[in-house]
Design an enzyme around this catalytic site. Sequence first.
Site, PDB file in Angstrom:
ATOM      1  N   THR A  83       0.851  -1.193   0.000  1.00  0.00           N
ATOM      2  CA  THR A  83       0.000   0.000   0.000  1.00  0.00           C
ATOM      3  C   THR A  83       0.883   1.239   0.000  1.00  0.00           C
ATOM      4  O   THR A  83       1.963   1.233   0.590  1.00  0.00           O
ATOM      5  CB  THR A  83      -0.878  -0.036   1.268  1.00  0.00           C
ATOM      6  OG1 THR A  83      -1.843  -1.059   1.103  1.00  0.00           O
ATOM      7  CG2 THR A  83      -1.572   1.282   1.537  1.00  0.00           C
ATOM      8  N   ARG A  97     -14.202  -7.494   0.314  1.00  0.00           N
ATOM      9  CA  ARG A  97     -13.389  -7.043   1.460  1.00  0.00           C
ATOM     10  C   ARG A  97     -12.805  -5.637   1.240  1.00  0.00           C
ATOM     11  O   ARG A  97     -12.262  -5.318   0.186  1.00  0.00           O
ATOM     12  CB  ARG A  97     -12.267  -8.047   1.676  1.00  0.00           C
ATOM     13  CG  ARG A  97     -11.360  -7.743   2.861  1.00  0.00           C
ATOM     14  CD  ARG A  97     -10.124  -6.997   2.456  1.00  0.00           C
ATOM     15  NE  ARG A  97      -9.218  -6.825   3.588  1.00  0.00           N
ATOM     16  CZ  ARG A  97      -8.203  -5.962   3.607  1.00  0.00           C
ATOM     17  NH1 ARG A  97      -7.969  -5.198   2.562  1.00  0.00           N
ATOM     18  NH2 ARG A  97      -7.420  -5.866   4.647  1.00  0.00           N
ATOM     19  N   GLY A 128     -10.231  -2.856   3.357  1.00  0.00           N
ATOM     20  CA  GLY A 128      -9.338  -2.715   4.513  1.00  0.00           C
ATOM     21  C   GLY A 128      -9.412  -1.332   5.129  1.00  0.00           C
ATOM     22  O   GLY A 128     -10.401  -0.600   4.975  1.00  0.00           O
ATOM     23  N   THR A 142      -0.170   1.522   6.724  1.00  0.00           N
ATOM     24  CA  THR A 142      -0.085   0.298   5.920  1.00  0.00           C
ATOM     25  C   THR A 142       0.033  -0.871   6.877  1.00  0.00           C
ATOM     26  O   THR A 142       0.683  -0.762   7.925  1.00  0.00           O
ATOM     27  CB  THR A 142       1.118   0.307   4.953  1.00  0.00           C
ATOM     28  OG1 THR A 142       1.248  -0.999   4.370  1.00  0.00           O
ATOM     29  CG2 THR A 142       2.422   0.669   5.652  1.00  0.00           C
ATOM     30  N   GLY A 148      -5.039  -4.634   7.560  1.00  0.00           N
ATOM     31  CA  GLY A 148      -6.146  -3.695   7.601  1.00  0.00           C
ATOM     32  C   GLY A 148      -7.210  -3.996   8.632  1.00  0.00           C
ATOM     33  O   GLY A 148      -7.752  -3.083   9.266  1.00  0.00           O
TER      34      GLY A 148
HETATM   35  N1  ASP Z   1      -3.702  -1.894   4.817  1.00  0.00           N
HETATM   36  C1  ASP Z   1      -3.952  -2.516   3.534  1.00  0.00           C
HETATM   37  C2  ASP Z   1      -5.259  -3.255   3.600  1.00  0.00           C
HETATM   38  O1  ASP Z   1      -5.510  -3.911   4.584  1.00  0.00           O
HETATM   39  C3  ASP Z   1      -2.880  -3.459   3.112  1.00  0.00           C
HETATM   40  C4  ASP Z   1      -1.504  -2.852   3.004  1.00  0.00           C
HETATM   41  O2  ASP Z   1      -1.134  -1.995   3.802  1.00  0.00           O
HETATM   42  O3  ASP Z   1      -0.771  -3.229   2.075  1.00  0.00           O
HETATM   43  O4  ASP Z   1      -5.995  -3.218   2.634  1.00  0.00           O
END
Ligand code: ASP
Length: 306
Positions: free
Chosen positions: A171, A199, A201, A222, A225
Amino acid sequence: MTWSLMIHGGAGRIERGRTPPNVEAGTRAGLLAALDAGAAVLAIGGAALDAVETAVRVLEDDPHFNAGRGAALTREGTAELDAAVMDGRTRAAGAVARVSYTRSPVALARAVMERSRHVFLAGVGADAFSREQGLEQVENVWFVTDARRANLAELLARNPDAYDVDMKYGTVGAVARDAAGHLAAATSTGGVTGKCWGRIGDSPVIGAGTWADDRSCAVSCTGAGEFFLRAGVAHEIEARLRLAGHVPAEAVAAVLEEVRALGGTGGVIAMPASGPPVWRFTTPGMSRGLADADGTRRVALFGDEE
Ligand code: ASP
């Protein structure tokens, strides 16, 4: 006030010896390109909001990161993209989830903020708004790369129910303070590999993965999530600054520990209204970068880098 820009390109098992040299080089180059693009906005007196959008757009187009092109794929092998932006001046915010055809989800989030009376649009409605607004559209397959297909195949072969965040985050996000002292934050993601059932996040959820308020700080997250959502991470950090008198490093550390206590790991970047920004992560590494008016310009990936 001196301007400052901090970016991230995801946290996770980013470790020396595990990261192929070409991936490391590409990731560092991508971070530098995003940092330079955002810093160029701030250096000429531009707005924090423009800087964070500019930096995130560069990362969205770069397949090394899990946002836009190169996004983590759903169980069906498609890209469903989430993004958010927030303006610390007014706490105006825009967010989108599960968009499929907009080349720059963060630009769409900004369009929601500035050109609709809503904050959060999802799915087919968000795609329709994007087309109506004339934002650049691409085929969904444009976002899909061979590397992400391989990630998905690996996950499905190993354990389709695995929460793969530790394996492949990416992310992207940015927080900025401009020369006028205003703050902004932006985050963009494909979510987690193998996601299903619609889904969503933390990244596009205002107060969870993204927050900006001139009274305290701007935050982009990040990580896992589901746990960041339950800790309301971005708003919890700002509330600790504004209401509990925490300094940024203390607030960020405390809230990441809350996430860990719930069972999740990840990273945070936080830009305070004054003073230096903070990055911190509870994973082995986090792709990250910092540029400021004093000439700082550096990126890092691993846990042992400054
Ligand atoms: N936080 C993001 C999610 O859960 C994933 C990530 O940080 O890569 O969608």
